[in-house]
Design a protein around this motif. Structure first.
Motif, short mmCIF file in Angstrom:
data_model
loop_
_atom_site.label_atom_id
_atom_site.label_comp_id
_atom_site.label_asym_id
_atom_site.label_seq_id
_atom_site.Cartn_x
_atom_site.Cartn_y
_atom_site.Cartn_z
N MET A 1 0.85 -1.17 0.00
CA MET A 1 0.00 0.00 0.00
C MET A 1 0.89 1.24 0.00
O MET A 1 1.84 1.32 0.77
N THR A 5 -2.24 6.08 -0.14
CA THR A 5 -3.40 5.20 0.07
C THR A 5 -3.58 4.91 1.55
O THR A 5 -4.70 4.91 2.06
N PHE A 6 -2.48 4.67 2.27
CA PHE A 6 -2.54 4.44 3.72
C PHE A 6 -3.21 5.63 4.40
O PHE A 6 -4.11 5.47 5.22
N THR A 8 -5.20 7.91 3.06
CA THR A 8 -6.59 7.98 2.65
C THR A 8 -7.46 6.98 3.41
O THR A 8 -8.55 7.32 3.88
N ARG A 9 -6.96 5.75 3.55
CA ARG A 9 -7.73 4.72 4.26
C ARG A 9 -7.91 5.08 5.72
O ARG A 9 -8.98 4.84 6.30
N CYS A 10 -6.90 5.65 6.34
CA CYS A 10 -7.02 6.07 7.75
C CYS A 10 -8.02 7.21 7.89
O CYS A 10 -8.88 7.19 8.77
N ARG A 12 -10.51 7.99 6.08
CA ARG A 12 -11.89 7.60 5.76
C ARG A 12 -12.65 7.09 6.98
O ARG A 12 -13.88 7.06 6.98
N ASP A 88 -3.53 -4.86 0.25
CA ASP A 88 -4.23 -3.62 0.61
C ASP A 88 -5.52 -3.87 1.38
O ASP A 88 -5.80 -3.21 2.37
N ALA A 89 -6.32 -4.84 0.94
CA ALA A 89 -7.60 -5.12 1.59
C ALA A 89 -7.40 -5.58 3.04
O ALA A 89 -8.14 -5.19 3.94
N THR A 92 -6.25 -2.64 5.15
CA THR A 92 -7.41 -1.78 5.39
C THR A 92 -8.26 -2.34 6.54
O THR A 92 -8.72 -1.59 7.40
N LEU A 95 -6.52 -1.67 9.82
CA LEU A 95 -6.66 -0.26 10.20
C LEU A 95 -8.03 0.00 10.81
O LEU A 95 -8.15 0.73 11.81
N ALA A 96 -9.06 -0.59 10.23
CA ALA A 96 -10.41 -0.43 10.79
C ALA A 96 -10.48 -1.06 12.18
O ALA A 96 -11.10 -0.50 13.09
#
Length: 117
Positions: A1, A5-6, A8-10, A12, A88-89, A92, A95-96
């Motif tokens: 990742m 992107t890291f 952006t994912r955080c 979100r 990546d998935a 993600t 992170l969630a």
């Protein structure tokens, strides 16, 4: 990742803030409590860092995908061996989970103010 992107994912995730601390490290927080680190110190010492459950901590380290995070291992944080150590998935999802673990420790009042309850 990628680092972008890291980030952006955080960002979100609900009620997340980003602060630059510790030699340019991006610190992602919920309710003022950090749940993930990227860039700066994290990049120079390996990969992304984030909070995990006890089971995930053992699993990621046992499979060689991560190591105990410097200064944060006692609190069950890991540092990936490289930014591309996980798909990546999967990252993600971790992170969630990190966000949820930290948010769960906030007071009921704080969670309500942040819109997490």
């Amino acid at each position: 990742m990628t680092p972008k992107t890291f980030e952006t994912r955080c960002l979100r995730l609900p009620a997340v803030t980003k602060v630059v601390q510790w030699e340019g490290t991006y610190v992602f927080k919920v309710g003022g409590k950090m749940f993930a680190l990227g860039g700066g110190f994290a990049a120079r010492s390996g990969g992304y860092m984030f909070k995990v459950s006890s089971m995930a901590y053992a699993l990621l380290i046992e499979h060689g995908l991560a190591r105990p995070a410097p200064y944060l291992a006692r609190a069950k944080w890991v540092q990936l061996v490289g930014n591309n150590a996980l798909p990546d998935a999967e990252l993600t999802a971790y992170l969630a989970q990190a966000h949820a673990l930290i948010a769960a420790k906030l007071t009921r009042k704080s969670r309500k103010v942040l819109g997490l309850d």
